[in-house]
Design an enzyme around this catalytic site. Sequence first.
Site, short mmCIF file in Angstrom:
data_model
loop_
_atom_site.label_atom_id
_atom_site.label_comp_id
_atom_site.label_asym_id
_atom_site.label_seq_id
_atom_site.Cartn_x
_atom_site.Cartn_y
_atom_site.Cartn_z
N ARG A 53 -9.95 -39.31 23.05
CA ARG A 53 -8.69 -39.74 23.83
C ARG A 53 -8.55 -41.35 23.04
O ARG A 53 -7.58 -42.11 23.71
CB ARG A 53 -9.10 -40.35 25.48
CG ARG A 53 -8.92 -38.69 26.05
CD ARG A 53 -9.54 -38.72 27.61
NE ARG A 53 -8.57 -37.98 28.44
CZ ARG A 53 -7.87 -38.24 29.00
NH1 ARG A 53 -7.49 -39.57 28.95
NH2 ARG A 53 -7.55 -37.09 29.50
N HIS B 231 22.73 -35.61 1.19
CA HIS B 231 23.94 -37.30 2.48
C HIS B 231 22.46 -38.46 1.81
O HIS B 231 22.34 -39.01 3.21
CB HIS B 231 24.47 -36.53 3.72
CG HIS B 231 25.21 -35.97 3.71
ND1 HIS B 231 26.46 -35.99 3.30
CD2 HIS B 231 24.90 -34.36 4.23
CE1 HIS B 231 26.94 -34.70 3.41
NE2 HIS B 231 26.05 -33.94 3.95
N CYS C 255 -7.69 -43.28 26.02
CA CYS C 255 -8.99 -44.15 26.84
C CYS C 255 -8.97 -42.78 27.37
O CYS C 255 -8.48 -42.01 28.22
CB CYS C 255 -8.56 -45.13 27.30
SG CYS C 255 -8.32 -46.73 26.73
N GLY D 60 -4.94 -46.74 30.43
CA GLY D 60 -3.41 -46.94 31.36
C GLY D 60 -3.09 -48.41 31.28
O GLY D 60 -3.60 -49.06 29.80
N LYS E 114 -5.71 -38.39 21.21
CA LYS E 114 -5.15 -37.28 21.39
C LYS E 114 -4.23 -37.14 23.02
O LYS E 114 -3.40 -36.82 23.00
CB LYS E 114 -5.98 -36.31 21.70
CG LYS E 114 -6.09 -34.96 22.57
CD LYS E 114 -6.16 -34.36 20.75
CE LYS E 114 -6.08 -32.55 21.60
NZ LYS E 114 -4.62 -32.59 20.29
N GLU F 170 7.46 -30.56 10.98
CA GLU F 170 6.00 -30.53 11.49
C GLU F 170 4.87 -30.64 10.23
O GLU F 170 4.15 -32.03 10.59
CB GLU F 170 5.99 -29.36 12.66
CG GLU F 170 4.78 -28.85 12.19
CD GLU F 170 3.20 -29.68 13.72
OE1 GLU F 170 4.45 -30.77 13.67
OE2 GLU F 170 2.31 -29.88 13.47
N GLU G 45 -0.58 -38.06 9.49
CA GLU G 45 -0.79 -38.53 10.43
C GLU G 45 -2.28 -38.08 9.66
O GLU G 45 -3.55 -38.93 10.65
CB GLU G 45 -1.15 -37.59 12.06
CG GLU G 45 -1.47 -36.45 11.94
CD GLU G 45 -0.52 -36.13 13.29
OE1 GLU G 45 -1.76 -36.47 14.29
OE2 GLU G 45 -0.48 -34.95 13.29
C1 F6R Z 1 0.59 -34.72 17.02
C2 F6R Z 1 -0.28 -34.18 17.67
C3 F6R Z 1 1.25 -35.11 18.55
C4 F6R Z 1 0.56 -34.34 19.94
C5 F6R Z 1 1.97 -35.86 21.02
C6 F6R Z 1 2.17 -34.35 22.48
O1 F6R Z 1 -0.40 -33.78 15.57
O2 F6R Z 1 -0.66 -33.56 17.76
O3 F6R Z 1 1.90 -35.52 18.37
O4 F6R Z 1 1.77 -32.83 19.98
O5 F6R Z 1 1.00 -36.46 21.25
O6 F6R Z 1 0.75 -34.39 22.73
P1 F6R Z 1 0.97 -33.00 24.39
O7 F6R Z 1 1.60 -31.84 23.57
O8 F6R Z 1 -0.30 -33.58 24.85
O9 F6R Z 1 2.03 -33.78 25.35
#
Ligand code: F6R
Length: 608
Positions: A27, A503, A2, A99, A603, A480, A487
């Site tokens: 966000r 395994h 948010c 929050g 994000k 990764e 995602e």
């Molecule tokens: C994946 C991605 C998330 C962030 C994670 C941590 O592409 O972007 O997995 O890496 O949410 O976020 P930060 O780095 O802001 O703590």
Amino acid sequence: MCGIVGIVGRNSVAPQLVDALKRLEYRGYDSAGVATLDKGRLNRRRAEGKLINLENMLQQDPLDGTVGIGHTRWATHGAPTQNNAHPHFGDGVAVVHNGIIENFSEIKETLISEGVHFTTQTDTEVIAQLLASLLRQGKTTHQAMQQIMQRLKGAYALAVLFANDANQIICARNGPPLAIGHGDGEMYLGSDAIALSPFTDDITYLDDGDWAVITRDSAEIFDDQGRRVERPRSKASSAYAQVEKGNHRHFMEKEIYEQPEVISHTLAHYVDFSNGTIRKLPDEIDFASIESLKIAACGSAFYAGQIGKGWLERYARLPVEIDVASEFRYREMPLPGNQAALFVSQSGETADTLASLRYCKENGLPIGTIVNVRESTMARESDVVFQTLAGPEIGVASTKALTCQMAVFAALSISAGMARGVLDANQEKAMVRALSEAPRIANSVLNLIQPQMESLSRELSKYNHVLYLGRGSNYTLALEGALKLKEISYIHAEGYAAGELKHGPIALIDENMPVIVIAPHDRYFEKTVSNMQEVSARGGRIIFITDEDGAKACKLETMATIVLPNVDEFIMPLIFMLPIQLLAYHTAVFMGTDVDQPRNLAKSVTVE
Ligand code: F6R
């Protein structure tokens, strides 16, 4: 999660609020809304879905008022409907909130028993209703604010409009960040300085527990005891102003292609390339003497930490324990002896990483943070900040922040290796030389593999499941790769250590599940090729990401082979990250998903 904004302005503020929200949409983007105060009346517009829906609504049905608040939502309590969208109203009160209010049910029950009628499923509405109830009891707005801050449990950044005061916004912070922007006869507030970049770069950050009264020309800040306090003003980085896509289709594409440059900036901060040495690091963490290092982070930042662990253990002989922060914070691990803790985060606000940091701090460990947002909470709570110079990362999927985090780890490993007497000056020079080559190689690799990645993505998009395999740092790249693909393209993907194949996951292998093997010609190469044989023998289809030597050495038939130049083993993880990012990106583009704002994600994850 948010984003919130507020403006005490001179002209109609709704368009400015939307402009600010655009910069916070990363966000959360489930719904958005704004409320303004106009002639003593609170009015609002709220729309389900992306901000553009709110913008269209405001065009058809504009909102007057020179004081207003706005919100872009990542739903926690209550579905992402228009009715649950912020701002939420109580009698004469409008609230936006970032929050989670953990004790909202208890407060809600009390208010219902007092006859209050709730209209949404959100936790936020209790804040508006509680404030309204306190005003009805005769409290002033200031008394009401102070009282709710004692009452609310959980994490919040709040902005509140009171109908009985047309010239102010009251805001409060307990957890998620809140920035106040100082303008010329106008004042602003936002979840971060990026939101305020069109209006001002003159920023004051609230501390945890602070609340503030914002008027057209001042911000009066109070701490959790209600004492008037001053918080420093600082200039927000000019990089915040440049959050445009340029000629790229998506922020993610732009950020992938920015990597050679931002890795280079980040490295230059830690490495003296002309002398072939690592610059002296701050001595809050004494890498020469610590017996071990704890690392915690989330998502891609965790994978950067895992690559860092490999480097620190190998090149500095420093034992490293790493865990995802959501587990780390609750493990109640003993932290005896001479240790330090390092946290990795793009945003510097991730709730679990921040809680892990605070746990280690309470236990007396020196705290370092590898962080991109310089003004973030983690940066401010650390003893030493290792900044990544990635610039603002807007695409929800992390790309350039992650490789910059790795660049910092690379520099730290050389520095720690020297401090611990594991590396000598010649080794330092050779490793610095390898690092200095990384930006140039990254640039040529991005251009080299782009066409192949596009056509391969078309093929990959036909499948529902993908397996990624690797060993050593390539195992982390496999994890990764799977995270990135799932995602943004929504294709189910798993990353596995190649040696673990037999395994369990080998049972999944058939012609319907491509296996992406990341195997440059490094010390694990022969072993990984054996695992590829096992896949091939069972009819599995292999996408092989390797280097020139690896391509020559492996005679297996593959669905596709992506050949990168041979590079120094030290920088392989940085370079081999690039095909992984491009493959996920192009697959998602081909599938037509919302690459920069994938569904259900946000994000900055400021809730648990
Ligand atoms: C994946 C991605 C998330 C962030 C994670 C941590 O592409 O972007 O997995 O890496 O949410 O976020 P930060 O780095 O802001 O703590």
